[in-house]
Enzyme design. Structure first.
Site, short mmCIF file in Angstrom:
data_model
loop_
_atom_site.label_atom_id
_atom_site.label_comp_id
_atom_site.label_asym_id
_atom_site.label_seq_id
_atom_site.Cartn_x
_atom_site.Cartn_y
_atom_site.Cartn_z
N ASN A 151 0.79 -1.24 0.00
CA ASN A 151 0.00 0.00 0.00
C ASN A 151 0.82 1.29 0.00
OD1 ASN A 151 0.70 -0.48 2.71
ND2 ASN A 151 -1.06 0.67 3.44
N GLU A 249 5.21 -3.97 12.09
CA GLU A 249 4.14 -2.97 12.01
C GLU A 249 2.99 -3.60 11.25
OE1 GLU A 249 3.63 -0.27 13.43
OE2 GLU A 249 5.62 0.05 14.28
N CYS A 283 -3.00 1.66 6.82
CA CYS A 283 -3.06 1.00 8.13
C CYS A 283 -3.63 1.95 9.17
CB CYS A 283 -1.68 0.53 8.54
SG CYS A 283 -0.46 1.84 8.44
N GLU A 460 9.28 2.78 14.59
CA GLU A 460 9.92 3.19 13.35
C GLU A 460 9.92 4.71 13.26
OE1 GLU A 460 9.78 0.41 9.97
OE2 GLU A 460 7.66 0.31 10.46
P1 NAD Z 1 0.79 -9.02 3.78
O1 NAD Z 1 0.96 -9.40 5.21
O2 NAD Z 1 -0.02 -9.87 2.91
O3 NAD Z 1 2.23 -8.94 3.07
C1 NAD Z 1 3.25 -8.08 3.55
C2 NAD Z 1 4.58 -8.57 3.01
O4 NAD Z 1 4.88 -9.83 3.60
C3 NAD Z 1 4.62 -8.78 1.50
O5 NAD Z 1 5.88 -8.37 1.00
C4 NAD Z 1 4.46 -10.28 1.37
O6 NAD Z 1 5.01 -10.81 0.19
C5 NAD Z 1 5.28 -10.74 2.57
N1 NAD Z 1 5.02 -12.10 3.02
C6 NAD Z 1 3.87 -12.81 2.97
N2 NAD Z 1 4.06 -14.04 3.52
C7 NAD Z 1 5.35 -14.09 3.91
C8 NAD Z 1 6.15 -15.08 4.53
N3 NAD Z 1 5.66 -16.27 4.87
N4 NAD Z 1 7.44 -14.78 4.79
C9 NAD Z 1 7.98 -13.59 4.47
N5 NAD Z 1 7.26 -12.62 3.87
C10 NAD Z 1 5.97 -12.85 3.61
O7 NAD Z 1 0.26 -7.52 3.79
P2 NAD Z 1 -0.23 -6.65 2.55
O8 NAD Z 1 -1.54 -7.17 2.09
O9 NAD Z 1 0.88 -6.49 1.57
O10 NAD Z 1 -0.43 -5.21 3.24
C11 NAD Z 1 -1.59 -4.82 3.90
C12 NAD Z 1 -1.40 -4.91 5.40
O11 NAD Z 1 -0.29 -4.11 5.79
C13 NAD Z 1 -2.58 -4.37 6.19
O12 NAD Z 1 -2.86 -5.24 7.25
C14 NAD Z 1 -2.07 -3.04 6.71
O13 NAD Z 1 -2.70 -2.60 7.89
C15 NAD Z 1 -0.64 -3.33 6.93
N6 NAD Z 1 0.15 -2.10 6.99
C16 NAD Z 1 0.64 -1.69 8.20
C17 NAD Z 1 1.37 -0.51 8.28
C18 NAD Z 1 1.95 -0.06 9.59
O14 NAD Z 1 2.91 0.70 9.57
N7 NAD Z 1 1.41 -0.48 10.73
C19 NAD Z 1 1.60 0.25 7.14
C20 NAD Z 1 1.08 -0.19 5.93
C21 NAD Z 1 0.36 -1.37 5.86
#
Ligand code: NAD
Length: 480
Positions: A151, A249, A283, A460
């Site tokens: 995102n 995060e 998020c 962070e």
């Molecule tokens: P996601 O958890 O599906 O994926 C995040 C990352 O993890 C991707 O690069 C993905 O390829 C990787 N990943 C997935 N499985 C993995 C594994 N087994 N091992 C290592 N890496 C793996 O999240 P998303 O759909 O890309 O993003 C949306 C989520 O991110 C929402 O829940 C949102 O709230 C959160 N988010 C949080 C913040 C924050 O700072 N708190 C900021 C932005 C987004």
């Protein structure tokens, strides 16, 4: 835009993967933004080995060298914010204005952390024993693995890479395979700025293919992850098995409280922004709007009217205020929550799929009226342009409702009372609390992060990033 295969970057070389993935423009699904090489576990190990080989040179480099390179990266990003913003808008779907703003922010992170490289300090302490001096110094942790979501495809990589490098660590970045193109261009800029080979490595890959290698390789010292709670939990469990330092995060279900004394000229735009801008794919989005019963009807009437006036369309159309949802999977998930809200007894206003605009994943912003905080739609992160509206009787109930969630990233209140504002800031169980401002939208030079299931580990951004990217060493010297 696509022009050949976009490769990964390992040990200063652009390398082929073992498979490929097409990055599709969610505003126009007939457009492939880029074809990316996908790495496997073997290449993940190679990237980590490269980061390990480059570590000694980089961590012992002059801080002025690190300042110069990071500052140059920041300047190049800022000078190319138009082009980077357009790439970002194409791959993620946020509007061009939002995307350019994100690219600019990425540049600011590099410039802020350039200065942090020369600003690192330690402590000198008295010993309880005679003629002994104590110094506490900070050292880089070593090879860091940075895993980022789709995102914020340039800002989140930037806010992790810049402090990692500033403090002398080397990096393997695994961006989301859904939006890897901004990270590719960022890597090109880092190469252009003269970063030595191996100090930064780009690994576009599917999480399930490389996850085990990333958490288990003995050279990895720390993993900084941003993404969903289930993925974060899985990575954290694996990383702890191997005693890695972690920083996670994750999601949010951020409350926006509207008190009966709120100025609606502030509360309406603030809530519309927090709930729907960037298609609700933040998020920190305001997904629970908690409204005092005395102002409920007046608020809902104006809020819904404002929501209905938002124009939904392609990210690059200057008239667009709300871009498309990032992917078909995310759109289906959002629409399933609209159905859940209806089945749970909410009055659903809008939120429908714009099926006639089938060139992309367009969904109208929507609200779930008469929601309670116990409904699934109030408890689970949806991550789309929809918000629940929950009626409460007084301030105490508003705060209790705001805090009654497994998340704790951001929170906000709209009020003209200094007392409510102060009490809200004190009682909120979130890492960030806002007054008369959206739950989303933060500065780059101060800590960012949450509590409960939203975050794990140290903060962070700002100077706080030093806690993750360095470790302390306590030295004792006997002066004789
Ligand atoms: P996601 O958890 O599906 O994926 C995040 C990352 O993890 C991707 O690069 C993905 O390829 C990787 N990943 C997935 N499985 C993995 C594994 N087994 N091992 C290592 N890496 C793996 O999240 P998303 O759909 O890309 O993003 C949306 C989520 O991110 C929402 O829940 C949102 O709230 C959160 N988010 C949080 C913040 C924050 O700072 N708190 C900021 C932005 C987004």
């Amino acid at each position: 835009m696509t022009d050949g295969l976009y490769l990964n970057y390992i040990a200063g070389d652009w390398v082929e993967g073992t498979s490929e993935i097409a990055n599709i423009n969610p505003s126009d699904i007939s457009e492939v933004v880029a074809h990316h090489a996908l790495a496997d576990a073997n290449q993940a190990n190679q990237a980590i080995d490269a980061a390990q080989a480059a570590l000694s040179g980089w961590k012992n480099s002059n801080p002025q060298t690190r300042f110069d390179i990071l500052d140059k990266i920041g300047r190049i990003i800022i000078s190319r914010q138009e082009e980077l913003g357009e790439i970002l808008a194409r791959e993620e779907g946020k509007t061009l204005a939002e995307a350019k703003g994100e690219a600019f922010r990425a540049g600011q992170f590099f410039q802020f952390y350039a200065a942090e490289a020369v600003r690192r300090t330690g402590e000198q302490n008295l010993s309880t024993r005679p003629n002994i001096d104590i110094e506490i110094v900070r050292e880089p942790i070593g090879v860091t693995v940075l895993i980022t979501p789709w995102n914020f495809p340039i800002a989140i990589p930037a806010w992790k890479i810049a402090p990692a490098l500033a403090h002398g660590n080397t990096v393997v970045l695994k961006p989301s395979e859904i939006t890897p193109t901004s990270a590719y261009y960022l890597t090109k800029i880092m190469e252009e700025a003269g970063l030595p080979a191996g100090v930064f490595n780009l690994l576009v890959a599917k999480g399930e293919d490389v996850g085990e290698a990333l958490v288990s390789h003995p050279a990895v010292a720390g993993i900084s992850f941003t993404g969903s709670v289930p993925t974060g939990r899985k990575i954290a469990q694996g990383a702890i098995q191997h005693m890695k330092k972690i920083q996670m995060e994750m999601g949010g279900k951020n409350p926006m409280v509207i008190m009966d004394d709120a100025d609606l000229d502030i509360a309406i735009p603030v809530t519309v922004n927090g709930a729907f801008f960037q298609t609700g794919q933040r998020c920190t989005a305001s997904s629970r709007v908690i409204v005092h019963e005395k102002i409920y009807d007046a608020f809902v009437e104006r809020f819904v009217a404002e929501m209905e006036s938002l124009s939904v369309g392609p990210a690059l159309d200057p008239a667009t205020q709300i871009g498309p949802v990032v992917s078909e999977t995310q759109l289906k998930s959002n629409l399933s929550y609209v159905e859940i809200a209806r089945n749970e007894g909410c009055e659903v206003v809008s939120g429908q799929h714009l099926a006639e605009r089938n060139t992309g994943y367009f969904q109208r912003p929507g609200v779930f009226l008469n929601a309670t905080n116990q409904m699934r739609t109030s408890r689970e992160e949806i991550f789309g342009p929809v918000a629940s509206i929950i009626k409460v009787g007084d301030f105490e109930e508003a705060v209790a409702t705001a805090n009654d969630t497994m998340f704790g990233l951001s929170s906000a209140i709209c009020t003209s009372s200094l007392y409510y504002a102060r009490e809200f800031k004190r009682q909120s169980e979130a890492g960030m609390a806002m007054v008369n401002l959206p739950t989303a939208g933060v500065d780059y030079h101060v800590p960012f992060g949450g509590r409960k299931n939203s975050s794990y580990g140290s903060r962070e951004q700002g100077r706080a990033a030093i806690d993750f990217y360095t470790t302390t060493k306590t030295t004792y010297s006997f002066a004789g």
